[in-house]
Design an enzyme around this catalytic site. Sequence first.
Site, PDB file in Angstrom:
ATOM      1  N   ARG A  40       0.892  -1.236   0.081  1.00 10.54           N
ATOM      2  CA  ARG A  40      -0.206  -0.036   0.135  1.00 10.54           C
ATOM      3  C   ARG A  40       0.668   1.250   0.094  1.00 10.54           C
ATOM      4  NH1 ARG A  40      -3.410   3.341   3.944  1.00 10.54           N
ATOM      5  NH2 ARG A  40      -5.517   3.904   2.759  1.00 10.54           N
ATOM      6  N   ALA A  74      -7.338   7.698  -0.839  1.00 13.48           N
ATOM      7  CA  ALA A  74      -7.245   6.363  -0.781  1.00 13.48           C
ATOM      8  C   ALA A  74      -8.105   5.794   0.443  1.00 13.48           C
ATOM      9  CB  ALA A  74      -5.710   6.222  -0.193  1.00 13.48           C
ATOM     10  N   SER A  75      -8.781   4.915   0.278  1.00 13.18           N
ATOM     11  CA  SER A  75      -9.913   4.388   1.315  1.00 13.18           C
ATOM     12  C   SER A  75      -9.247   3.738   2.497  1.00 13.18           C
ATOM     13  CB  SER A  75     -10.934   3.488   0.813  1.00 13.18           C
ATOM     14  OG  SER A  75     -11.565   4.053  -0.703  1.00 13.18           O
ATOM     15  N   GLN A  76     -10.112   3.765   3.710  1.00 16.32           N
ATOM     16  CA  GLN A  76      -9.437   3.151   4.794  1.00 16.32           C
ATOM     17  C   GLN A  76      -9.462   1.643   4.519  1.00 16.32           C
ATOM     18  OE1 GLN A  76     -11.370   5.124   8.331  1.00 16.32           O
ATOM     19  NE2 GLN A  76     -11.640   2.893   9.169  1.00 16.32           N
ATOM     20  N   PHE A 219     -18.023   7.488   1.695  1.00 18.40           N
ATOM     21  CA  PHE A 219     -17.174   7.793   0.665  1.00 18.40           C
ATOM     22  C   PHE A 219     -17.344   9.139   0.141  1.00 18.40           C
ATOM     23  CE2 PHE A 219     -16.314   3.368   0.656  1.00 18.40           C
ATOM     24  CZ  PHE A 219     -15.228   3.091  -0.111  1.00 18.40           C
TER      25      PHE A 219
END
Length: 406
Positions: A40, A74-76, A219
């Site tokens: 990541r 960038a999503s959790q 989101f």
Amino acid sequence: MTEPNTPQELRNRLVDHIVKTNVAGLYDPRVEEAMRTVPRHDFVPRASLDDAYANQAVTIKDNPDADALPLSCASQPDVVFFMLAQLNIQPGDNILEAGAGTGYNAALMRCLAGPSGRVTTLDIHEDVAAHARQRLDNTGFTDVRVLTRDAAIGAPEYGPYDRIMATVGIWDLPGTWWDQLSIGGRLVLPLRWRGLTRSVAFVKEADCLRSESVATCGFLPMIGQDGEREGYVDPDRSIKLYWDADQAIQPLSLRQSLTEVKEHLLWTNVAVAPDEPLDGIWLRLSASDPATCRITVRPEAFTSAGSLHRPAIPALSPALVEGDSLAYLILEPMETQGSKRYRLGAAGYGPAGAELTQRLCEELRAWHLDRTLPPSITAYPGGTPDEKLASGHLINKPSVRLVITY
């Protein structure tokens, strides 16, 4: 114990935490393996290693408006995990992603689809798509297709798709996605309605999409969808409502009712622990009452003399609004032996305030009977005749008709 300091050690610690907490109750061992493998930190190079492997979102494109949400994140990681579990990717799947972000999610999907699988990811921002392209190339995922375009268009030239995932909040389901998803295929998206957002996993049938799982998420909204409304009630901008375009809500019509502060309080016997989520109450309301929306109240509106009753969650509470009347969820501490508990109820204002508190409390009691029961959500293309819809609470949007039932 020595603190982990290599990327692999930090990655394993993060995934261990996600698997242990399992916030959505959804698990897929193949997703776990992929998240332990894909680096990541290489997709968020501006972040420190600690931030890259913290369970938090990372902004990659700021909004020039200081008061607005970022344009891309960038999503959790725990949300990434359970949404991929919902998607249930199989080897060889052809996958479309709406919202390229950093490219990290596309890389995970490429791992899950195997050597014969295909992944296409879309983003409306040219610089975001370029970032995703660069990061995917640098990490060896050169065969992931990255396109700069409005995700609502999809990519019909590379379809049909076995899986479609949206990593932006969707208020109205684009009709193009119906055509590009195969029968039996899965669509996972953060669906927005009545001021809330849920990750819904749909399976496509001949004439509808039927939900298989529903999980709490948050989101950024998809650019170009304008069905959500928001507005302040008071001149001090301390009380704000969020609602949908199909609802006849006018915040200014509530101003006199809230100024007079003629309060209707109604308490139930329903109680919660301090850390117990209240999301299911909001879902219940959205599946039964067309007046359901969201209220946000700043502290000064409920701490001064003659002020409103404090909402259960001041920044994110469910409410009912009809004309010049309002009710919303409240709580208060209870005297109990050995554990802290909060009793739930409703506060109402305006001529129909008492009636609205009754309606809200009825749904509180219904939620109490089974607090973990998820709703069933069935989506039909816009224009589907009423007689072809399942029974339940109907919410109409331009391109989709949602039926929500318990």
